[in-house]
Design an enzyme around this catalytic site. Structure first.
Site, mmCIF file in Angstrom:
data_model
loop_
_atom_site.group_PDB
_atom_site.id
_atom_site.type_symbol
_atom_site.label_atom_id
_atom_site.label_comp_id
_atom_site.label_asym_id
_atom_site.label_seq_id
_atom_site.Cartn_x
_atom_site.Cartn_y
_atom_site.Cartn_z
ATOM 1 C CG ASP A 1 3.942 105.699 -79.375
ATOM 2 O OD1 ASP A 1 3.658 104.974 -80.594
ATOM 3 O OD2 ASP A 1 3.762 105.209 -78.365
ATOM 4 N N PRO B 1 -12.997 114.813 -63.993
ATOM 5 C CG PRO B 1 -15.124 115.879 -64.620
ATOM 6 C CD PRO B 1 -14.328 114.856 -63.979
ATOM 7 C CD GLU C 1 -27.009 112.275 -61.224
ATOM 8 O OE1 GLU C 1 -27.002 111.229 -60.471
ATOM 9 O OE2 GLU C 1 -27.840 112.456 -62.109
ATOM 10 N NE ARG D 1 0.315 102.373 -77.215
ATOM 11 C CZ ARG D 1 1.445 103.133 -77.823
ATOM 12 N NH1 ARG D 1 1.995 103.853 -77.088
ATOM 13 N NH2 ARG D 1 1.634 102.893 -79.075
#
Ligand code: ADE
Length: 234
Positions: free
Chosen positions: A169, A89, A116, A154
């Site tokens: 897209d 993150p 963790e 893709r």
């Protein structure tokens, strides 16, 4: 493209990699994806891959040794140096531009973090490209790895039946995608815009461009630029 995933949960990838566009691309030889379990590189009899943080604190951290050993073994089998990706993150945000950049590579090694956290020397020592799929915390990097693999695979030539499909897209031309409709023409009183039934291709193209633009301005003005006239946001 060759993709190796380093994970503690290789089994969660199996059904996903066997399905849909990614599954078809793998079957067609456009991409290959192998999962490697860090635990297979543990040295003790308990196959430990994590340990308590120095200085105290809750939880367990992924240790350096199994990660470095797994990565180095996988890299030895690559002909061309792959790009190392560490999912966390704290990484740079995954965007369509970054996906397009990764899709030009010959090989990726995708390292899934642990619930963790991991020893800081994994981050320092691997010099991997750190990538986050958004400002939220997952319990492990595995769902993020699937997001990354799907979005990259893709885009590989031949992965989508129709080559132009990815060009329209959302995000690939900097705008959100225009609205689309299929049969029936009237569903519970919600009708298909007349222009799409007109057969006038120039008018359809113009309508779609305008829809994409106005949709982006109203939903994601940040994609269009900071100077957008407030009136247009309506
Ligand atoms: N691991 C945990 N949360 C993540 C996130 N948001 N992106 C990438 N990897 C993660």
């Amino acid at each position: 493209m060759r993709i190796d995933v380093l994970t503690l949960f290789p089994e969660v990838f199996e059904p996903y990699l066997a399905s849909s566009i990614v599954g078809r691309a793998i079957e067609a030889g456009i991409a290959s994806v192998q999962c490697v379990n860090f635990r297979d590189f543990a040295l003790d009899k308990h196959h430990s891959v994590d340990d308590r943080p120095f200085g105290g604190g809750p939880g367990m951290l992924l240790m350096c040794q199994p990660v470095f050993d797994a990565l180095e073994e996988v890299e030895r089998s690559h002909d061309v140096e792959p790009v190392r990706v560490l999912l966390t993150p704290q990484g740079e945000r995954l965007t369509q531009a970054l996906v397009m950049e990764l899709a030009r590579e010959r090989g990726l090694i995708v390292i899934c973090g642990h619930y963790e956290g991991f020893d800081e020397r994994i981050r320092i020592g691997l010099g991997a490209r750190e990538i986050s799929i958004g400002d939220f915390v997952l319990s492990g990097g595995e769902p993020a790895a699937m997001v990354l693999i799907d979005s990259v695979v893709r885009l590989l030539p031949g992965a989508l039946g129709n080559e132009s499909a990815a060009e329209n897209d959302s995000f690939s031309c900097g705008l959100l995608e225009y609205p689309q409709y299929t049969r029936p023409r009237d569903f519970r009183g919600m009708t298909v815009p007349d222009v799409l039934l007109s057969g006038n291709h120039a008018a359809i193209r113009a309508w779609r461009e305008s829809q994409a633009y106005h949709r982006t301005v109203s939903r994601r003005p940040d994609l269009v630029g900071p100077d957008i006239d407030a009136e247009e946001k309506g």
